[in-house]
Write an enzyme that holds these catalytic residues in place. Structure first.
Site, PDB file in Angstrom:
ATOM      1  N   PRO A   1       0.809  -1.221   0.000  1.00  0.00           N
ATOM      2  CA  PRO A   1       0.000   0.000   0.000  1.00  0.00           C
ATOM      3  C   PRO A   1       0.837   1.264   0.000  1.00  0.00           C
ATOM      4  O   PRO A   1       1.585   1.525   0.920  1.00  0.00           O
ATOM      5  CB  PRO A   1      -0.826  -0.121   1.278  1.00  0.00           C
ATOM      6  CG  PRO A   1      -0.182  -1.171   2.091  1.00  0.00           C
ATOM      7  CD  PRO A   1       0.747  -1.942   1.249  1.00  0.00           C
ATOM      8  N   GLU A   2       0.727   2.008  -1.071  1.00  0.00           N
ATOM      9  CA  GLU A   2       1.321   3.340  -1.148  1.00  0.00           C
ATOM     10  C   GLU A   2       0.171   4.333  -1.149  1.00  0.00           C
ATOM     11  O   GLU A   2      -0.973   3.964  -0.887  1.00  0.00           O
ATOM     12  CB  GLU A   2       2.160   3.478  -2.419  1.00  0.00           C
ATOM     13  CG  GLU A   2       3.253   2.416  -2.533  1.00  0.00           C
ATOM     14  CD  GLU A   2       4.086   2.549  -3.791  1.00  0.00           C
ATOM     15  OE1 GLU A   2       4.181   3.664  -4.325  1.00  0.00           O
ATOM     16  OE2 GLU A   2       4.640   1.543  -4.238  1.00  0.00           O
TER      17      GLU A   2
ATOM     18  N   ARG B   1      20.867  17.860  -3.328  1.00  0.00           N
ATOM     19  CA  ARG B   1      20.807  16.504  -2.772  1.00  0.00           C
ATOM     20  C   ARG B   1      21.565  15.542  -3.666  1.00  0.00           C
ATOM     21  O   ARG B   1      21.275  15.415  -4.841  1.00  0.00           O
ATOM     22  CB  ARG B   1      19.335  16.079  -2.647  1.00  0.00           C
ATOM     23  CG  ARG B   1      19.028  15.418  -1.355  1.00  0.00           C
ATOM     24  CD  ARG B   1      17.536  15.392  -1.124  1.00  0.00           C
ATOM     25  NE  ARG B   1      17.126  16.438  -0.218  1.00  0.00           N
ATOM     26  CZ  ARG B   1      17.243  16.358   1.103  1.00  0.00           C
ATOM     27  NH1 ARG B   1      17.748  15.285   1.655  1.00  0.00           N
ATOM     28  NH2 ARG B   1      16.840  17.342   1.862  1.00  0.00           N
TER      29      ARG B   1
END
Length: 289
Positions: free
Chosen positions: A2-3, A170
């Site tokens: 489940p996302e 990043r």
DNA sequence: CATGTTTCCTGACAGC
DNA sequence: TGCTGTCAGGAAACAT
């Protein structure tokens, strides 16, 4: 697994079915790592509470609770905001927070329904039905609290400028950054791969190396893929089902996830699979740069 | 601090 | 058939 779209689907299904019902009693299994709050605290927080609603926050389900109290239909008007000291701990803003992990399910069961293996929590409802948390792999977590907030931004709500800013400087691969819940909350392995494919960006690209145009494509692709997936009720991989036990259909729309060696739907080249941040990462070596 | 690696856990599946 | 080994992965803990 489940996302965001799956949790959204589950939350909507649960909200439809249990809002207004009252939790009368709670049983918790003996697997301690499933509980992030002490069992007694969870039970005490849930019992005799009315379900005011069920929402998705990131990948979490949040069950909003209010005192079931004496007067049945009384609807306590929400938080007079402003002045300090309003954090009334009387329970009406208590929350049951559920993370489904990989294999967690929240099921609404009819009275007497057989108790599935790996059932770790049961909330008995006044209607006679039961809300059950079932999780074979036990990566899921239950807790209680107030004012739960996701660590990162909601991918469907964040503004483009903020989204772009998240990745500046990043050094980590963009795939890792997408999975970092402190940046964006709710993106998991499937939708990271699918959005990178649609944005034509390789998962190993350093986040900082992406141009503003790259990030704008990624932003639009991510939102598009999440919206389409929600529309189709999520992706049913292995054992995901919604609160109604229905399967989602977005897995039929996957263009790279789980398609290693199969032909790219755009250029016909075989889809590659590599491991990034410990996760299988699928991409098309020609379409994605 | 940022980033990478290991750990948790069971079911499904491949191979013998 | 039944055993063994491998793999899947979210997120916290740990290492670099």
């Amino acid at each position: 697994m489940p996302e965001l779209p799956e949790v959204e689907t589950i939350a909507r299904g649960l909200a439809k079915r249990v809002t207004g019902d009252v939790i009368e009693s709670v049983w918790l299994g003996s697997k301690p790592q499933t509980l992030k709050s002490p069992a007694a605290e969870i039970a005490a927080t849930l019992e005799n509470k009315r379900v005011a609603g069920v929402r998705r926050v990131g990948k979490h389900l949040v069950v909003d609770l209010q005192d079931a109290g004496k007067a049945g239909s009384r609807r306590p008007k929400t938080a007079r905001k402003g002045k300090a000291g309003v954090s009334a701990p009387s329970g009406q803003e208590a929350q049951w927070i559920v993370h489904l992990g990989m294999t967690g399910r929240m099921l609404v069961c009819e009275p007497g329904a057989e108790i599935a293996k790996h059932t770790h929590a049961i909330a008995k409802l006044a209607s006679g039905r039961e809300l059950r948390f079932v999780d074979p792999r036990r990566f899921g977590r239950l807790s209680v609290g107030h004012g739960f907030k996701a660590a990162g931004y909601e991918p469907l709500e964040v503004e483009l400028d903020r989204f772009v800013g998240l990745f500046r400087r990043r050094k980590t691969p963009i795939k890792s950054a997408l999975l970092n819940q402190k940046l964006l909350s709710g993106v998991g392995n499937i939708y990271a791969d699918e959005s990178l494919f649609r944005a034509r960006i390789r998962p190993r690209r350093r986040a900082a190396s992406l141009t503003k145009e790259d990030l704008q494509r990624l932003y639009l692709a991510l939102q598009e893929v999440l919206r389409e997936a929600i529309e189709l009720g999520g992706s049913s991989i292995s054992d995901y089902v919604s609160a109604d036990g229905e399967e989602g259909f977005f897995q039929l729309q996957h263009r790279v996830y789980g398609r290693e060696g199969e032909k790219c739907l755009v250029c016909k080249m075989p889809i590659k699979r590599v491991v990034i941040a410990g996760r299988g990462s699928h991409y098309c070596p020609t379409c994605q740069k």
